[in-house]
Design a protein around this motif. Structure first.
Motif, PDB file in Angstrom:
ATOM      1  N   PHE A  46       0.845  -1.190   0.000  1.00  0.00           N
ATOM      2  CA  PHE A  46       0.000   0.000   0.000  1.00  0.00           C
ATOM      3  C   PHE A  46       0.882   1.242   0.000  1.00  0.00           C
ATOM      4  O   PHE A  46       1.910   1.286   0.675  1.00  0.00           O
ATOM      5  CB  PHE A  46      -0.912   0.015   1.229  1.00  0.00           C
ATOM      6  CG  PHE A  46      -1.917  -1.098   1.262  1.00  0.00           C
ATOM      7  CD1 PHE A  46      -3.003  -1.101   0.401  1.00  0.00           C
ATOM      8  CD2 PHE A  46      -1.781  -2.157   2.156  1.00  0.00           C
ATOM      9  CE1 PHE A  46      -3.933  -2.130   0.430  1.00  0.00           C
ATOM     10  CE2 PHE A  46      -2.702  -3.186   2.193  1.00  0.00           C
ATOM     11  CZ  PHE A  46      -3.789  -3.172   1.326  1.00  0.00           C
ATOM     12  N   ARG A 101      -7.549  -1.381  -1.279  1.00  0.00           N
ATOM     13  CA  ARG A 101      -6.737  -0.973  -2.428  1.00  0.00           C
ATOM     14  C   ARG A 101      -7.400   0.170  -3.194  1.00  0.00           C
ATOM     15  O   ARG A 101      -6.721   1.033  -3.742  1.00  0.00           O
ATOM     16  CB  ARG A 101      -6.454  -2.178  -3.322  1.00  0.00           C
ATOM     17  CG  ARG A 101      -5.598  -3.210  -2.607  1.00  0.00           C
ATOM     18  CD  ARG A 101      -4.814  -4.109  -3.513  1.00  0.00           C
ATOM     19  NE  ARG A 101      -3.923  -4.951  -2.690  1.00  0.00           N
ATOM     20  CZ  ARG A 101      -2.737  -4.583  -2.251  1.00  0.00           C
ATOM     21  NH1 ARG A 101      -2.266  -3.386  -2.565  1.00  0.00           N
ATOM     22  NH2 ARG A 101      -1.995  -5.395  -1.503  1.00  0.00           N
ATOM     23  N   ASP A 156      -6.579   3.161  -1.228  1.00  0.00           N
ATOM     24  CA  ASP A 156      -5.162   3.463  -1.393  1.00  0.00           C
ATOM     25  C   ASP A 156      -4.902   4.206  -2.705  1.00  0.00           C
ATOM     26  O   ASP A 156      -4.078   5.124  -2.754  1.00  0.00           O
ATOM     27  CB  ASP A 156      -4.356   2.167  -1.346  1.00  0.00           C
ATOM     28  CG  ASP A 156      -2.858   2.408  -1.200  1.00  0.00           C
ATOM     29  OD1 ASP A 156      -2.478   3.192  -0.305  1.00  0.00           O
ATOM     30  OD2 ASP A 156      -2.090   1.828  -1.974  1.00  0.00           O
TER      31      ASP A 156
END
Length: 298
Positions: free
Chosen positions: A10, A49, A52
């Motif tokens: 990340f 995700r 992120d």
């Protein structure tokens, strides 16, 4: 596992910290332990995700400014875990239990588990303990030597987890419309640091796959071979550190000199090349030579 098989890291530190909370093994492993992985939706990795890659769409709890104190920062991440990842209803945070003018304690989180429709009382702490053997007596000390794993666990079980059984606690819950006693959940991820030489027995309560590291006195740090180290500052004690730049060699001895001068310990991460940049592979606390006689590690 080879570096090519590692999941893509990340890029947002706050997401990295939240992901670690979701997965971290715990320092108290018992009937009341809360394991987020047992409740996370199947697509939680995709959600992390997405956040992120799209920081403009982060939930409010993951947006700066963040609390400076590590404990408050962890509470904010945990609230996001419950509310935005699990989709549970947050009924109260840091709910004070009072008897007249006296505060008996507080409930970290009161939450409605929407999967079971049961109200739960969650007590949380992220802890870092160093093992020390004095004449055959093993103690696990926190970053302040007045904090110990056995004392913290006892307080969690005997005091904090029992707050909803008191008359004052029940009255406070009734004011919120909660009649049935909430289910108690304890969440205490963290790390145990073993001495540089030797391996101390770990308490039975600790999860076998707990986060682990080593510690050494300043005088013993010179015995370690030259490696790539970086200093970890809070809140980056949470989860593995990563960075694009190559760490310098020789930092350990500089840190050791500073630790002995200031009397305050330092947490370091040993770095190795990874899929992208450099990734933490080991943790090391360097402590003053007088520790644990000194009062604090930082």
């Amino acid at each position: 596992m080879s570096a090519s098989a590692e999941p893509r890291p990340f890029s947002q530190p706050v997401i990295r910290h939240l992901a670690w909370l979701c997965r971290a093994p715990q320092l108290y492993h018992g009937d009341q332990t809360f394991h987020p992985r047992d409740w996370l939706p199947a697509d939680h990795e995709q959600v992390l995700r997405y956040w992120d890659r799209h920081p403009d769409n982060l939930p409010p709890l993951l947006q700066p400014p963040f609390p400076r104190r590590l404990g408050l920062y962890v509470e904010q991440l945990y609230a996001c875990l419950l509310q935005d990842l699990l989709g549970w209803t947050l009924l109260a945070r840091n709910l004070q239990i009072r008897e007249g003018q006296r505060t008996l304690g507080e409930l970290d989180f009161l939450v409605l588990n929407t999967a079971t429709q049961q109200v739960e009382h969650h007590e949380i702490a992220v802890k870092f303990y160093l093992g020390h053997d004095t004449c055959g007596r093993v103690r696990w000390y926190g970053t302040n030597t007045r904090d110990r794993l056995d004392l913290k666990t006892d307080r969690l079980l005997q005091h904090q987890a029992q707050m909803t059984t008191t008359a004052a606690g029940q009255a406070c819950l009734a004011d919120l419309g909660v009649i049935a006693r909430p289910r108690v959940r304890l969440f205490m991820p963290g790390y145990l640091f073993q001495p540089l030489e030797g391996l101390l027995p770990v308490p039975a309560q600790v999860a076998p796959d707990h986060g682990a590291g080593r510690w050494c006195h300043v005088a013993d740090s010179a015995r370690l071979p030259p490696m790539h180290w970086v200093v970890l500052h809070k809140p980056h004690w949470l989860g593995p550190w990563q960075q694009p730049a190559t760490p310098e060699i020789g930092l350990l001895q500089q840190v050791a000199e500073q630790v002995e001068h200031d009397g305050r310990a330092c947490l370091l991460a040993r770095m190795e090349p990874a899929l992208e940049g450099w990734q933490e592979t080991e943790r090391l606390f360097v402590v003053p030579n007088a520790w644990p006689g000194s009062a604090s590690l930082g």
